[in-house]
Each structure stands twice: as C-alpha cells, then as structure tokens.
Design an enzyme around this catalytic site. Structure first.
Site, PDB file in Angstrom:
ATOM      1  N   TYR A   1       0.839  -1.206   0.000  1.00  0.00           N
ATOM      2  CA  TYR A   1       0.000   0.000   0.000  1.00  0.00           C
ATOM      3  C   TYR A   1       0.872   1.254   0.000  1.00  0.00           C
ATOM      4  CZ  TYR A   1      -3.615   3.360   1.327  1.00  0.00           C
ATOM      5  OH  TYR A   1      -4.456   4.437   1.351  1.00  0.00           O
ATOM      6  N   ASP A   2       1.869   1.269   0.876  1.00  0.00           N
ATOM      7  CA  ASP A   2       2.751   2.437   0.973  1.00  0.00           C
ATOM      8  C   ASP A   2       3.478   2.698  -0.342  1.00  0.00           C
ATOM      9  OD1 ASP A   2       1.995   2.714   3.592  1.00  0.00           O
ATOM     10  OD2 ASP A   2       3.768   1.723   4.416  1.00  0.00           O
TER      11      ASP A   2
ATOM     12  N   SER B   1     -32.789  15.539  17.169  1.00  0.00           N
ATOM     13  CA  SER B   1     -32.336  14.722  18.295  1.00  0.00           C
ATOM     14  C   SER B   1     -33.388  13.658  18.571  1.00  0.00           C
ATOM     15  CB  SER B   1     -32.117  15.590  19.530  1.00  0.00           C
ATOM     16  OG  SER B   1     -33.302  16.276  19.868  1.00  0.00           O
ATOM     17  N   LEU B   2     -33.067  12.684  19.428  1.00  0.00           N
ATOM     18  CA  LEU B   2     -33.981  11.590  19.722  1.00  0.00           C
ATOM     19  C   LEU B   2     -34.565  11.722  21.119  1.00  0.00           C
ATOM     20  CD1 LEU B   2     -31.994   8.534  18.293  1.00  0.00           C
ATOM     21  CD2 LEU B   2     -33.889   9.755  17.219  1.00  0.00           C
TER      22      LEU B   2
ATOM     23  N   GLU C   1     -29.977  -0.436  16.739  1.00  0.00           N
ATOM     24  CA  GLU C   1     -28.570  -0.120  16.491  1.00  0.00           C
ATOM     25  C   GLU C   1     -27.964   0.395  17.797  1.00  0.00           C
ATOM     26  OE1 GLU C   1     -28.147   2.401  12.883  1.00  0.00           O
ATOM     27  OE2 GLU C   1     -30.323   2.103  12.721  1.00  0.00           O
TER      28      GLU C   1
ATOM     29  N   LYS D   1     -26.170   2.754  20.198  1.00  0.00           N
ATOM     30  CA  LYS D   1     -26.016   4.214  20.206  1.00  0.00           C
ATOM     31  C   LYS D   1     -24.559   4.550  20.536  1.00  0.00           C
ATOM     32  CE  LYS D   1     -28.054   8.432  22.062  1.00  0.00           C
ATOM     33  NZ  LYS D   1     -26.776   9.060  22.433  1.00  0.00           N
TER      34      LYS D   1
ATOM     35  N   GLU E   1     -22.004   8.766  13.012  1.00  0.00           N
ATOM     36  CA  GLU E   1     -21.350   9.159  14.267  1.00  0.00           C
ATOM     37  C   GLU E   1     -19.845   8.972  14.139  1.00  0.00           C
ATOM     38  OE1 GLU E   1     -22.520  10.382  18.352  1.00  0.00           O
ATOM     39  OE2 GLU E   1     -23.604  10.135  16.459  1.00  0.00           O
TER      40      GLU E   1
ATOM     41  N   LYS F   1     -35.593   2.045  15.861  1.00  0.00           N
ATOM     42  CA  LYS F   1     -36.277   2.736  14.765  1.00  0.00           C
ATOM     43  C   LYS F   1     -37.325   1.824  14.142  1.00  0.00           C
ATOM     44  CE  LYS F   1     -32.040   5.218  13.485  1.00  0.00           C
ATOM     45  NZ  LYS F   1     -31.007   5.397  12.434  1.00  0.00           N
TER      46      LYS F   1
ATOM     47  N   LYS G   1     -31.726   4.359  26.655  1.00  0.00           N
ATOM     48  CA  LYS G   1     -30.436   4.608  27.298  1.00  0.00           C
ATOM     49  C   LYS G   1     -30.189   3.642  28.456  1.00  0.00           C
ATOM     50  CE  LYS G   1     -28.282   7.972  26.457  1.00  0.00           C
ATOM     51  NZ  LYS G   1     -28.498   9.390  26.717  1.00  0.00           N
TER      52      LYS G   1
ATOM     53  N   CYS H   1      10.312  13.845  46.147  1.00  0.00           N
ATOM     54  CA  CYS H   1      11.623  14.488  46.285  1.00  0.00           C
ATOM     55  C   CYS H   1      11.720  15.424  47.485  1.00  0.00           C
ATOM     56  CB  CYS H   1      11.971  15.254  45.019  1.00  0.00           C
ATOM     57  SG  CYS H   1      10.909  16.699  44.725  1.00  0.00           S
TER      58      CYS H   1
ATOM     59  N   CYS I   1       4.869  19.936  41.736  1.00  0.00           N
ATOM     60  CA  CYS I   1       6.284  19.901  42.094  1.00  0.00           C
ATOM     61  C   CYS I   1       7.033  20.559  40.942  1.00  0.00           C
ATOM     62  CB  CYS I   1       6.757  18.462  42.272  1.00  0.00           C
ATOM     63  SG  CYS I   1       8.542  18.299  42.496  1.00  0.00           S
TER      64      CYS I   1
END
Length: 681
Positions: free
Chosen positions: A39-40, A85-86, A119, A121, A179, A298, A322, A419, A434
């Site tokens: 890949y490189d 939002s939910l 799903e 969260k 997300e 959902k 939640k 110390c 310190c």
C-alpha cells in the site's frame, strides 16, 4: 502546458482505484487485501505522479485526505435536511409508552406486525455528510440540528469514511448521517499524551471526539485516528422506495457505498425482541472497543416513518433507549498522592474493591484540592463511585450520614512526596505542582521533553530508551545525558555498538542548539517555544534571566504575570540551579549568539493592541489564541486595565469581564477575534 501522456493518466486512475479498494477492505471490512508495504509503495507512486502533474489532482484522491494548512476558523452551514435529536427512554416500560404514543397517531396500525431496527447508540459526535456525483463535498457538525459548522477538512481525515462513493453511477446528491467516534484504545493513548504534555485530560471519548473534530489543524485530527459508523441515508429528489424500502435495506446500501455500518445491528419483529437486545448489550457492551450508552430503536419501514413524521423536537418513529450510569458504594481506606510526569500532584482515593461496569475498581481520582474540599472526602468515608464516561473511575458523592467519628479533613501536602521539595499552586490554578526538574517522578517526562524535536532534537532518544535510562539509574537529571558513553548505552536493550555511537554523537550535536531551545527544553511551566524565544531575546544569558524579578520578566512582550511567576520560582529551586551549572559545564548554549533567531517579521495587523483572554473558548486553547494574537503583532496580558484594547471572552468568564464592562473595553467572542484577524490581513 505540456500534454500528459495517456499512460500516466491511466496509471493515476488505476492507483486511485487500487488504494480506494484497499482502504475500504482495511478500514470498513476489516479484511486487508494487500500488505502495508505494498500500500505504501503504491501511495508513494501516486504522490510522485501527482507532484509531477498537479493538474491531475482531484479532491477524492487518497493523497488529499489531510489538508496542508490549518483552518483559521469554521464557517456556519445550514443543513439541507435537519438533524433531529432523539427522545430518550430509560427502561423497557418507557419503551412501551413510546410505542403506545406513535400507535395513537396511527390508530389503524397493528403494532404486532411492525418491525424495528436496533442499532447501538455510539457515544461520539454526529456528522452530516454531503456527496455530489459520488464525491464528498461537505462534512458538518450537527450544531443545533438546523445549522452546523463546516469541518470538511477534518472529516476527510477519517479513513473509514469514503472520499468517493463505491457506486458506478452515483446519484447527483447523497446525504449521509453518522457518528464519528474514538476507539477506546486511541482515547487512552490521547489522554496519556496529554498527561505528558501537562494538558487537561478528556473526560470521555465523546468529548475527545467532539474536541478533535473542531481542531483547526487537520493534521492533528488525522493523528487522532477517528472512526465512523453511518446510520442514515437520504437521497434528495428520489422516492424512498426507489432507493430502499426499509431502514435495514438503507444500512446495507450504505455499506455497499463504502461506509462502515455497525455490525451489531439487529432486525426485531416485536418489542420483546427489542427488550432482549437491549438487555443483552447492557453487559456485553463493556467488551466493545468503543463506547456506547444505549440502543437506538427505529421503525423499520421508511413509508411508516414518513407517515409518523415528527414532533417539534423528535422523530416519532425512533427512540434512544439509554443505559443507566452504574454506581456503587464503597469505603475510602486511604487518600494517596500521585506525582505525574509534569509535576502535577493528583490525590487518589484508595477504596475497598468494588465491581463497576464490568471491572473491579479500587482507586479513583480526586482531581485536585478544590474537588476534595467540594466533596469533603475523608479516610473512612463511604462514597458513591462511578466511571466517568464508563472509563475513568470517579467519586460522585460522600455519604456523610455514614461517616465514622474522629475522621479528619484531608489537606494537600506542602512538599513533594517523592523528592521532598516545596510544591507550588499558582493563583487561579486548581493543580498543585512539584517544580523540581530532578524529581524522579517527573524525570522521565522532563527527559522526553528535552530530547523532543522543538527542544534539543536528539534523534534516537525515544520513550522506551528514556525509561530504561531512568529505571536503571543511569540518568538522574537532564545533564547526565551529556556524560553518557557508548559503552553505557550498549548495555541497554535493543542498543548495539553502532546505535550507541550514533546516539552519543546526536547528544553531542545538541550542544549547538541555541539558548532559546535550551530554555524551552527545561520544561518550565507555561514556557512554550514562542515564549522561550521572546525571553531569550530580552535576557541574552541564563544569569540575567535567573536574576530577574517577576515584574521585570512580566514586562517582556507576550509573557505576563503568570508565566513570569513560573519562571521566577523555577530558578529559585536549588536543584534547578545545579542543573544549569552542569549544563554550562557540559558546553550547552545558555547565552544568545550573533546568529540567534531574530524576531519574526511580516504583517502585524494587531500591532500596538493589547488583549486579555478570560474563560474557556469554544475551540481554541488559551495558548493557541495567544499565539494567534501575538503572531499578528498584538500583546496579550493577564490583567484588565485602561490600557487594554480588547477582552476575548469565553465560557465561565469571571471578574475580568465585569471590570472590562466597567471600563468600557470592547469584548470579543472567539468568532469575533478570528473575524478581526481575518479582516485585518
């Protein structure tokens, strides 16, 4: 302009396709199709061809993931499709209530025949992505759901997110929601680095992800290795049924397009199936490599989603189920002090072991003396402990009604427990430190800072080698590096004769570094590379700086009272004075030379203007804001006076704001400061 050979164009296109397939297999499917070295090699070949023919560079090329220039600010953008939002539910009973609510909106709908998609969260930061003709053109934060911030440069650094959709004939426009998050391993590495740099730790992966996405420098974002799960697909102008009939089909289509979709999703045929999924992941989520704080439920049918619609705040067809934050009582058996690599003294509650969020917890940070006073925590107390963000154990509260008689308030020590040198707490700071550079507890961090690129730049002196030198007692202070011999180094792990000789040469070469780099390398609190340069231009020898009073140091351009006090106190420590004497005897540059770096020149749009910064700014660290002002010719001081031209105000601004308002001083938000800098270019 010379014409480009068809073979070159074909090879560039071929390389892009190969690299895109390899990235998809590696980051999305977790099934690599080629070795890293291959890949490189292909990536470097593409880079070389694009360098030779810049006109072939396109935005979705794998070489264009990380922008070269930091952004000066983020611009607001309006979402084409709002991000709602939910509504939250916290148990199965509340989930049933949610179902009953949407059933009332659709009284003829038999809930027994409705499918749900569950799903996990993800605890991260929501993103809105826009693709045009298959190419990513915009990435934005959620913001308030209607308006977000354009962070496209940062979004492009996320490797699991395609720059071009994996579709032969992509639609004209595609909107994807998902997300961005930090894997737990990466989160822990970032906090470890911030500890070494003396920076405040992120409380949890969610805060770290949000903070990372709003970094102005995309190269910093790339180093933090954000990941991404897609969960919503919308194609404006197309009927949902022609794209996907259900949420489940939409998720599968997102995966075909090249997105990573959470593999732990489930199609449920009843609410009892949803409850079983929720209960299963309540404990199993602790084994995941990322944070999740609940389950998103959902309605599967997109047609039914459209019929149910939205309330003023939430979609009726989805709910966030939640998990409750797990807490547990235990008893404090001891309060100990940990001295970190930057000298910070952190109090720790050592407790009777308690099972919490799947692991046994026996220690919790108490942060600092202010937090101890706030909790009034004492040895013998019964406390409630939880994991902040389910990562870092913390004491939530003390059950004072269970406190045994005879307990005593805890006080931070006045000397370092390692110390025995006096400790310091600067005015306005919560942390006790310190400041003895030779303290064994901070010696490793001091050495790593000393050998870093911006300081003495000693090539080959890595973290593991530093650790060996300290643990074996070979090095007790920075100055000991200049007494090392190749024979001593040969005895260390993974160090042969040639490597040892090269390292001794690199250490000797560091003696030629200028006085400003030496001062920065000493690791004095608040003295960064720019401040070190300013100080060494005013105090051309170490003796001058060591003898200067705080007010004289504070008068230097860009310094101020806080930094001045830190420098003054550092030179009062006997061990630090001995360190300076030894460095001088070893031949390091502790005085400016004729070829020392000069003050940077260029446009000074804020020349002659004095600024004060107060509170916590939304995206900029205090030092970053200060550097922007200073680079534009402005002066940053610590206190508000009649001579102050502007006060830059962040969250939790204190008395400085009140004084500025009394004096009629112009107050600026972070956005207004950035606009001022932009306008005056």
């Amino acid at each position: 302009m010379e014409s480009i050979e068809p073979e070159v164009k074909q090879r560039v296109q071929e390389l892009r396709q190969l690299l895109q397939r390899a990235s998809y297999a590696y980051y999305v499917l977790d099934a690599p199709i080629m070795e890293d070295a291959v890949y490189d090699q292909l990536y470097r070949e593409l880079q070389q061809l694009e360098s030779q023919h810049p006109e072939l560079i396109v935005p979705d090329s794998p070489t264009q993931r990380v922008g070269e220039k930091p952004a000066s600010q983020f611009h607001s953008v309006q979402h084409q499709i709002p991000l709602y939002s939910l509504e939250n539910a916290f148990n199965v009973s509340e989930l049933q209530t949610w179902q009953q609510r949407w059933q009332r909106v659709m009284p003829n709908r038999d809930a027994m025949w409705v499918e749900y998609v569950c799903e996990l969260k993800i605890d991260g930061s929501a993103l809105a992505l826009t693709y045009e003709n298959g190419v990513l053109v915009r990435g934005a934060t959620r913001g308030d759901g209607i308006t977000g911030e354009d962070i496209t440069q940062n979004v492009r650094t996320i490797r699991s997110l395609p720059l071009r959709l994996n579709l032969e004939h992509p639609p004209a426009s595609v909107e994807v929601r998902g997300e961005a998050f930090l894997p737990l391993e990466v989160f822990q590495q970032i906090n470890q680095e911030r500890t070494q740099a003396g920076e405040q730790l992120f409380a949890n992966p969610r805060n770290a992800a949000a903070g990372t996405l709003r970094q102005l420098n995309p190269q910093v974002v790339a180093r933090r290795r954000l990941d991404f799960f897609a969960y919503t697909l919308q194609i404006p102008g197309k009927d949902d049924a022609s794209v996907a009939r259900t949420q489940w089909e939409a998720l599968e289509l997102l995966q075909e397009m090249g997105f990573r979709v959470n593999p732990n999703r489930k199609l449920c045929t009843s609410l009892s199936d949803v409850a079983a999924y929720y209960e299963y992941w309540d404990t199993e989520r602790l084994n995941l490599p990322y944070m999740t704080d609940g389950v998103v439920v959902k309605v599967n049918s997109l047609a039914l989603q459209a019929e149910l619609g939205f309330t003023q705040k939430f979609p009726r067809w989805a709910v966030a189920l939640k998990y409750a934050a797990e807490e547990a009582p235990t008893r404090v058996e001891k309060i100990s002090i940990n001295v970190g690599r930057t000298g910070a003294l952190t109090p720790l509650a050592e407790m009777r072991p308690v099972l919490l969020a799947g692991t046994t917890v026996s220690r919790a940070t108490l942060h600092n003396s202010d937090r101890i006073q706030e909790l009034d925590i004492r040895v013998g107390d019964t406390v409630i402990v939880r994991k902040a963000g389910e990562i870092i154990p913390e004491v939530v509260r003390v059950l004072t009604e269970l406190r045994p008689e005879g307990t005593q308030p805890f006080h931070m020590p006045v000397s370092c427990p390692v110390c025995c040198q006096p400790v310091v707490r600067q005015p306005g700071e919560a942390v006790t430190r310190c400041v003895n550079a030779s303290c064994p507890a901070i010696l490793k961090g001091t050495l790593q800072h000393w050998v870093s690129r911006d300081a003495l730049d000693i090539n080959g002196m890595g973290e593991k080698l530093v650790q060996q030198l300290v643990e074996r007692g070979v090095v007790h202070a920075v100055a000991d590096l200049y007494d090392l011999t190749s024979q001593q180094l040969e005895s260390l792990e993974r160090m042969g004769k040639k490597s040892a000789e090269k390292l001794v040469e690199a250490i000797a070469q560091s003696k030629t570094q200028p006085w400003s780099r030496v001062l920065y390398g000493l690791g004095i609190r608040h003295v960064g590379s720019v401040n070190a340069l300013n100080l060494t231009q005013q105090f051309v020898t170490v003796e001058q700086l060591a003898a200067a009073e705080p007010d004289v140091i504070a008068a230097v351009y860009g310094i101020g009272a806080e930094i001045a006090q830190s420098v003054y106190q550092w030179f009062r420590i006997a061990a630090n004075q001995t360190l300076i004497e030894r460095l001088q005897a070893s031949g390091l540059q502790l005085a400016a030379t004729a070829d020392a770096a000069a003050t940077p020149t260029g446009e000074q749009p804020l020349g002659g203007k004095t600024f004060v910064i107060t509170g916590t700014l939304p995206t900029l660290k205090r030092d970053d804001a200060k550097a922007l002002i200073q680079n534009a010719g402005g002066k940053v001081t610590e206190s508000v006076s009649k001579k102050t031209d502007y006060l830059v105000v962040g969250e939790d601004a204190g008395s400085k704001l009140e004084k500025a308002q009394q004096l009629g001083i112009t107050c600026l938000s972070e956005a207004q400061l950035l606009a001022l800098l932009e306008d005056r270019k």
